[in-house]
Write an enzyme that holds these catalytic residues in place. Structure first.
Site, PDB file in Angstrom:
ATOM      1  N   ARG A 140       0.825  -1.218   0.000  1.00 21.55           N
ATOM      2  CA  ARG A 140       0.000   0.000   0.000  1.00 21.55           C
ATOM      3  C   ARG A 140       0.855   1.262   0.000  1.00 21.55           C
ATOM      4  O   ARG A 140       0.477   2.284  -0.591  1.00 21.55           O
ATOM      5  CB  ARG A 140      -0.948  -0.023   1.210  1.00 21.55           C
ATOM      6  CG  ARG A 140      -2.099  -1.030   1.028  1.00 21.55           C
ATOM      7  CD  ARG A 140      -2.716  -1.393   2.367  1.00 21.55           C
ATOM      8  NE  ARG A 140      -3.917  -2.206   2.267  1.00 21.55           N
ATOM      9  CZ  ARG A 140      -3.939  -3.529   2.045  1.00 21.55           C
ATOM     10  NH1 ARG A 140      -2.805  -4.190   1.860  1.00 21.55           N
ATOM     11  NH2 ARG A 140      -5.081  -4.183   1.997  1.00 21.55           N
TER      12      ARG A 140
ATOM     13  N   ASP B 204      -4.393 -15.407   7.353  1.00 19.72           N
ATOM     14  CA  ASP B 204      -3.148 -15.972   6.827  1.00 19.72           C
ATOM     15  C   ASP B 204      -2.440 -16.875   7.840  1.00 19.72           C
ATOM     16  O   ASP B 204      -1.410 -17.471   7.513  1.00 19.72           O
ATOM     17  CB  ASP B 204      -2.200 -14.839   6.407  1.00 19.72           C
ATOM     18  CG  ASP B 204      -2.729 -14.101   5.179  1.00 19.72           C
ATOM     19  OD1 ASP B 204      -3.490 -14.711   4.400  1.00 19.72           O
ATOM     20  OD2 ASP B 204      -2.393 -12.916   5.005  1.00 19.72           O
TER      21      ASP B 204
ATOM     22  N   LYS C 229      -6.518 -18.972  -1.521  1.00 24.12           N
ATOM     23  CA  LYS C 229      -5.268 -18.234  -1.260  1.00 24.12           C
ATOM     24  C   LYS C 229      -4.189 -18.695  -2.258  1.00 24.12           C
ATOM     25  O   LYS C 229      -4.499 -19.277  -3.277  1.00 24.12           O
ATOM     26  CB  LYS C 229      -4.844 -18.453   0.195  1.00 24.12           C
ATOM     27  CG  LYS C 229      -5.839 -17.872   1.208  1.00 24.12           C
ATOM     28  CD  LYS C 229      -5.908 -16.370   1.097  1.00 24.12           C
ATOM     29  CE  LYS C 229      -6.915 -15.789   2.073  1.00 24.12           C
ATOM     30  NZ  LYS C 229      -7.117 -14.358   1.873  1.00 24.12           N
TER      31      LYS C 229
ATOM     32  N   ARG D  32       3.377 -19.573   2.907  1.00 22.26           N
ATOM     33  CA  ARG D  32       2.960 -19.864   4.297  1.00 22.26           C
ATOM     34  C   ARG D  32       2.844 -21.367   4.549  1.00 22.26           C
ATOM     35  O   ARG D  32       3.052 -21.835   5.664  1.00 22.26           O
ATOM     36  CB  ARG D  32       1.666 -19.132   4.631  1.00 22.26           C
ATOM     37  CG  ARG D  32       1.842 -17.617   4.505  1.00 22.26           C
ATOM     38  CD  ARG D  32       0.879 -16.802   5.316  1.00 22.26           C
ATOM     39  NE  ARG D  32       0.880 -15.436   4.806  1.00 22.26           N
ATOM     40  CZ  ARG D  32       1.784 -14.500   5.105  1.00 22.26           C
ATOM     41  NH1 ARG D  32       2.763 -14.758   5.954  1.00 22.26           N
ATOM     42  NH2 ARG D  32       1.725 -13.297   4.577  1.00 22.26           N
TER      43      ARG D  32
END
Ligand code: S3P
Length: 450
Positions: A33, A327, A354, A403
């Site tokens: 961002r 997550d 995901k 992950r």
């Protein structure tokens, strides 16, 4: 590298106590961002603590392709010379967002209300993920999108030349969808309103305000009603990116599972829209102290001290907490496998879209390591084997998912037999320093000779 280059098989084995300090890199969501909003402000935004993972580097490259000047001055220290709201130029080539759903969806939003055409693609994981959840609301502004079947990448987006403001209720809990609509609303006249029934991470709202946009959030019977006034002049900012609670989760959970561990993890964001895992771990009986609570870079942070106790209990995770730890379910399922009793995770079907189908990836890998799991479309249940009770001794598939890769590496640190993964290369998308940081704490993990 994001899984499309040479695979990096890795192995983790039962380790002695972890100790020392883990310096976690910058938050991935905030890093993306800061580059995108920096590119939409007029003048120079300075960023410190930027995560230099591949996902964020791909967003930096994309911002250059749209006309912003993005410069790296030192590790984590970057500047962005923005072109202003509506100032993006048409990219000369396809925008490759690599592995990053956040990158592609937010950038599609940011360009959707400017008269230009851009084509987006990504790696094999990203090309499987649904983009319709973003292009549907963008079409309300007047944006057109043409992709593969099922709204998959590669996809060409034709920005609306004459956008209208939008009122949109987000049908799935997704900060990416919310953020894409807000970023598109920046270059629409009037007020764009986004309603979310369940709150998701609020970094876009915080940062839009920080960059000078007029944005209000109201809690109503409909949910969170976010109203953005279009066509602001965004003012460049100095952004200090806090450390990523999703990356911190890996050493924190490793310390909870490896007997005798005692580690410090300083300055980790405790934004309430992100800290569901920490609440859950404490409910399971984890010994985590949240010291020196303070504000850094506009986010609440704390220094974590994490100690092994060997007394974790399985719990039922409230589904309402899912968005604040979405997550973290893969690493929570590893903790659950080492707890006493059963951990029930319901309301988690978003995990299926995901970087991989994370319910399936964790269920198959845990089963291969001797753990009993149950699943349905929206649920993952892990039957704990108690501290040190996981047999291990398997190779788990990571499906181009950072992950999943890090979760199985942590599983191996406390399992009876080593745990391997077929490919650790995706770890570089979010946490390039993972292996060295974990080794420095005393974790036994290494790359296999190929
Ligand atoms: C993110 C939002 C979440 C999260 C992702 C980062 C963001 O995705 O899983 O890792 O930065 O907005 P969804 O919006 O799909 O829930």
């Amino acid at each position: 590298m994001s899984g499309h280059d040479t695979p990096i098989p890795m192995t983790a084995r039962n380790s002695g106590p972890l100790s020392g300090t883990a310096q976690i890199p910058g938050d991935k969501s905030i890093s993306h961002r800061s580059l995108i909003l920096g590119a939409m402000a007029v003048g120079e935004t300075r960023v410190t603590g930027l995560l230099e993972g591949q996902d964020v580097l791909d967003t930096a490259k994309a911002m250059r392709a749209f006309g912003a000047e993005v410069t790296r001055h030192a590790p984590g220290e970057w500047s962005v010379h923005g072109v202003g709201v509506g100032g993006f130029g048409e990219p000369a080539d396809v925008i490759d967002c690599g592995n990053s759903g956040t990158g592609v969806r937010l950038i599609m939003g940011a360009m959707a209300t400017t008269a230009m055409t851009a084509t987006f693609t990504g790696d094999a994981s990203l090309r499987k993920r649904p983009m319709g959840r973003v292009t549907d609301p963008l079409s309300l502004f007047g944006t057109q999108a043409y992709g593969r079947a099922g709204g998959r990448l590669p996809m060409t987006v034709i920005g609306a030349a004459d956008p209208v403001p939008v009122r949109y209720t987000v049908p799935v809990p997704s900060a990416q969808v919310k953020s894409a609509v807000l970023l598109a609303g920046l270059n629409a006249p009037g007020e764009t309103v986004v309603i979310e029934k369940e709150p998701t991470r609020d970094h876009s709202e915080r940062m839009l305000r920080g960059f000078g946009a007029e944005l209000s959030v109201e809690k109503t019977a409909e949910g969170h009603v976010i109203t953005l006034v279009g066509r602001p002049e965004l003012r460049p900012q100095t952004v200090a990116v806090p450390r990523d609670p999703s990356s911190a989760a890996f050493p924190v959970c490793a310390a909870l599972l490896v007997e005798g561990s005692d580690i410090l993890v300083p300055g980790v964001s405790q934004n309430p829209t992100r800290n569901g895992l920490y609440t859950t771990l404490v409910e399971m009986g984890a010994d985590i102290a949240f010291d020196n609570p303070r504000e850094e870079g506009g986010e609440p942070v704390a220094d974590l001290r994490v100690r092994f106790t060997g007394t974790l209990k399985g719990i039922e995770v409230p589904p309402a907490r899912a968005a604040s730890m979405i997550d973290e379910y893969p690493i929570l399922s590893v903790v659950a496998a080492n707890a006493t009793g059963t951990t029930v995770m319901r309301g988690v079907k978003e995990l299926r879209v995901k970087e991989s189908d994370r319910i399936d990836a964790m269920a198959r890998g845990l089963e291969a390591c001797g753990v009993r799991v149950e699943e349905d479309e929206d649920t993952l249940i892990v039957h704990g084997m108690g501290p040190g009770g996981v047999p291990g001794g398997a190779t788990c598939a990571t499906h181009i998912d950072h992950r999943i890769a890090m979760s199985f590496m942590v599983l191996g640190l406390a399992a009876q037999q080593p745990v391997s993964i077929d490919d650790g290369s995706p770890i570089a998308t979010s946490f390039p320093a993972f292996e060295g940081l974990m080794q420095a704490l005393g974790a036994e993990m290494e790359r296999q000779a190929v």
